[in-house]
Design an enzyme around this catalytic site. Structure first.
Site, PDB file in Angstrom:
ATOM      1  N   ARG A 145      -1.399 -27.944  17.038  1.00 37.53           N
ATOM      2  CA  ARG A 145      -1.911 -29.100  17.787  1.00 37.53           C
ATOM      3  C   ARG A 145      -2.537 -28.661  19.110  1.00 37.53           C
ATOM      4  O   ARG A 145      -3.421 -29.335  19.635  1.00 37.53           O
ATOM      5  CB  ARG A 145      -0.779 -30.119  17.991  1.00 37.53           C
ATOM      6  CG  ARG A 145       0.395 -29.583  18.766  1.00 37.53           C
ATOM      7  CD  ARG A 145       1.653 -30.419  18.578  1.00 37.53           C
ATOM      8  NE  ARG A 145       2.339 -30.126  17.310  1.00 37.53           N
ATOM      9  CZ  ARG A 145       3.466 -30.709  16.907  1.00 37.53           C
ATOM     10  NH1 ARG A 145       4.025 -31.653  17.642  1.00 37.53           N
ATOM     11  NH2 ARG A 145       4.021 -30.385  15.756  1.00 37.53           N
ATOM     12  N   LYS A 192       9.791 -17.753  14.527  1.00 35.59           N
ATOM     13  CA  LYS A 192      10.245 -18.285  13.244  1.00 35.59           C
ATOM     14  C   LYS A 192      11.278 -17.353  12.617  1.00 35.59           C
ATOM     15  O   LYS A 192      11.280 -16.162  12.905  1.00 35.59           O
ATOM     16  CB  LYS A 192       9.047 -18.387  12.283  1.00 35.59           C
ATOM     17  CG  LYS A 192       8.071 -19.497  12.589  1.00 35.59           C
ATOM     18  CD  LYS A 192       6.951 -19.516  11.559  1.00 35.59           C
ATOM     19  CE  LYS A 192       5.953 -20.624  11.846  1.00 35.59           C
ATOM     20  NZ  LYS A 192       6.506 -21.972  11.736  1.00 35.59           N
TER      21      LYS A 192
HETATM   22  N1  BES Z   1       2.183 -23.650  10.706  1.00 36.54           N
HETATM   23  C1  BES Z   1       3.373 -24.354  10.997  1.00 36.54           C
HETATM   24  C2  BES Z   1       3.640 -25.473   9.993  1.00 36.54           C
HETATM   25  C3  BES Z   1       4.208 -25.062   8.684  1.00 36.54           C
HETATM   26  C4  BES Z   1       5.500 -24.625   8.572  1.00 36.54           C
HETATM   27  C5  BES Z   1       3.446 -25.173   7.552  1.00 36.54           C
HETATM   28  C6  BES Z   1       6.016 -24.295   7.345  1.00 36.54           C
HETATM   29  C7  BES Z   1       3.962 -24.853   6.308  1.00 36.54           C
HETATM   30  C8  BES Z   1       5.251 -24.408   6.215  1.00 36.54           C
HETATM   31  C9  BES Z   1       3.282 -24.983  12.373  1.00 36.54           C
HETATM   32  O1  BES Z   1       2.575 -24.266  13.313  1.00 36.54           O
HETATM   33  C10 BES Z   1       4.674 -25.104  12.878  1.00 36.54           C
HETATM   34  O2  BES Z   1       5.280 -24.096  13.093  1.00 36.54           O
HETATM   35  N2  BES Z   1       5.147 -26.316  13.046  1.00 36.54           N
HETATM   36  C11 BES Z   1       6.463 -26.560  13.492  1.00 36.54           C
HETATM   37  C12 BES Z   1       6.443 -27.702  14.467  1.00 36.54           C
HETATM   38  C13 BES Z   1       7.749 -27.897  15.179  1.00 36.54           C
HETATM   39  C14 BES Z   1       8.014 -26.747  16.108  1.00 36.54           C
HETATM   40  C15 BES Z   1       7.674 -29.195  15.930  1.00 36.54           C
HETATM   41  C16 BES Z   1       7.315 -26.892  12.272  1.00 36.54           C
HETATM   42  O3  BES Z   1       6.823 -27.586  11.376  1.00 36.54           O
HETATM   43  O4  BES Z   1       8.431 -26.406  12.194  1.00 36.54           O
HETATM   44 MN    MN Z   2       3.781 -22.847  14.304  1.00 38.73          MN
END
Ligand code: BES
Ligand code: MN
Ligand code: ZN
Length: 485
Positions: free
Chosen positions: A342, A268
């Site tokens: 997931r 990230k």
């Molecule tokens: N924990 C995150 C989701 C999230 C991101 C919650 C920002 C709150 C704020 C999750 O594990 C994630 O990183 N999801 C990705 C999925 C994507 C790679 C398809 C996302 O939402 O960017």
């Molecule tokens: Mn994630």
């Protein structure tokens, strides 16, 4: 907090013995009329431009004439629905921070139901929550040690029920909030497991914690894949509350327990990455709900499942393109290691089958896309089951913890096609919250199922950064509604 209920009538508020008297009035009318002294004071303040019967307005009167309490706080609500009442109470309690007095009595100029009473308790507990675990220097909350709700004789029974439920929900919210607020280096998977053990001990619940070897034996290839990049050992936590005969099919709650989500190899961006300590908000809310339920002892069986690990990059971490085999036997191409929630949930959802559940609810800070779609007020509600959707929506309304139903149609499933496995773990950017739910759906064929995406509601960002404890109120109301009568 010491909670009390006292029978009083609008005309007798002046003689209530308390340090501070809070009176909530509806913007439309002060109905039923409080005693003359109070009514005159309010009318005079309105005439002089010191107060308006408008949502959010408050009036503070020191040593009000003819009133026994030394302080009077009048707060205007948009209306006297539980929601309007709660917002006004929260506003009034925020003002108390600058005042003395330990005993607060609250009265509403309007009909009081169980939901009003519950809203008062949860608002009060919210107002006095202070995070201190790693900041012991934080000023202790200027707590009101004693809170009295004033109601009529006719309202007493409902009010008592609401206070009890409110107190249980507040304790659950407090647990969830406290856990989620903890930094990732404190709240590790092992720490979560220990907390679950503590909870089980104090309420006489059964707890089971599986380690990596047990998880390997079960064939949870997806969960293992996420955990392998981290030096922190994974934990698979199962806690159960038995309040009904053994033969009664349990409600199963599954909470995402990523104690820190760096994204893994699909790392990230640095900005706001600290907030990914909240990525175990689902797990925290499941444990919080368990606590609330254990307090209230309804006639039902409840199983809480928390797959807990970190999502980290490293020499042993999973890589984009890796294919793993889930406990269900289905293979998954991990196209993005940041779609890890997931992956840990799908194995937990397969594990849930062994309980022959009446229904399963999973709760997860799953997608940024859900925050884009719904913002920070509503949790995302996904289910193909209209009956469960209606039950969840009813629980949201009574708990004042809103959710919004999202689609889960077959058409979205195509996005998960992979040339190298039964499915990929991500689809295109558009509709990201829905494809995440569609992914989970592939593991839930054997029972009734609801998915809650709490990415927008589990915590607040900015200067108010901190966990909310949501959706403990929603889940608690939902679970209680499943009890045998
Ligand atoms: N924990 C995150 C989701 C999230 C991101 C919650 C920002 C709150 C704020 C999750 O594990 C994630 O990183 N999801 C990705 C999925 C994507 C790679 C398809 C996302 O939402 O960017
Ligand atoms: Mn994630
Ligand atoms: Zn995550």
């Amino acid at each position: 907090m010491d909670l009390h209920l006292q029978i009083s009538s609008p005309e007798r508020l002046t003689s209530v013995v308390a340090d501070t008297l809070i009176l909530i009035v509806a913007a439309d009318a002060v109905e039923p009329k409080p005693d003359r002294h109070l009514a005159d004071t309010i009318a005079d303040a309105i005439r002089r431009g010191d107060f308006e019967l408008k949502k959010g307005c408050t009036l503070y009167v020191h040593r009000p004439a003819g009133v026994k309490a030394a302080r009077l706080l009048v707060a205007a609500a948009a209306n006297m629905t539980p929601k309007g009442f709660k917002a006004a109470v929260a506003g009034a309690l925020a003002q108390l921070k600058n005042l003395g007095g330990k005993h607060v009595a609250v009265a509403a100029a309007g009909v009081l139901t169980a939901e009003h009473a519950e809203a008062l308790v949860t608002a009060a507990d919210d107002a006095v929550y202070v995070y201190r675990h790693t900041k012991p220097s934080a000023p202790p909350p200027k707590a009101f040690a004693k809170l009295t709700l004033l109601c009529s004789k006719a309202e007493e029974k409902a009010a008592r029920r609401g206070l009890a439920r409110g107190q249980a929900v507040a304790q659950g919210v407090r647990l969830a909030r406290g856990l989620a607020d903890l930094p990732g280096n404190h709240c590790t998977p092992s720490f979560l497991a220990a907390q679950a053990g503590k909870l089980a001990k104090s309420y006489g619940l059964k707890v089971q914690v599986l380690d990596r070897r047990a998880v390997e034996k079960l064939g949870m290839g997806a969960f293992l894949a996420v955990a392998r990049g981290s030096a922190e050992p994974l934990k698979f936590i199962v806690v159960r509350y038995d309040g009904a005969p053994k033969a009664t099919a349990p409600v199963v709650l599954v909470g995402k327990g990523i104690t820190f989500d760096s994204g893994g190899i699909s790392i990230k961006p640095a900005a706001e990455m600290d907030e990914m300590k909240f990525d175990m908000g689902g797990a925290a809310s499941v444990l919080g709900t368990l606590r609330a339920v254990a307090e209230l002892k309804p006639k039902l069986n409840l199983v809480c499942i928390v797959p807990a690990c970190e999502n980290m990059p490293g020499g042993r971490a999973i890589k984009p393109g890796d294919v793993v085999k889930s406990m269900s036997g289905q293979t998954i191409e991990i196209l993005n290691t940041d779609a890890e929630g997931r992956l840990i949930l799908c194995d937990a959802l397969t594990y849930a089958e062994r309980f022959k559940p009446a229904l399963v609810v999973d709760v997860a800070t799953l997608t940024g896309a859900c925050v884009v779609a719904l913002g920070k007020h509503h949790s995302g509600l996904f289910t193909a089951d209209d009956g469960l959707a209606a039950q969840m929506q009813a629980a949201a309304a009574s708990a004042l913890d809103p959710c919004w139903r999202m689609p889960l149609d077959e058409e979205y499933d195509e996005a998960l096609k992979s040339n190298f496995a039964d499915m990929g773990n991500v689809g295109p950017r558009v509709g990201g919250a829905i494809t995440a739910a569609m992914f989970l759906r592939r593991f839930t064929g054997k029972y009734r199922w609801v998915h809650l995406d709490i990415a927008g509601t589990a915590w607040k960002s900015g200067t108010a950064k901190g966990a909310t404890g949501r959706p403990v109120p929603l889940l608690t109301h939902f679970v209680l509604a499943q009890a045998l009568s």
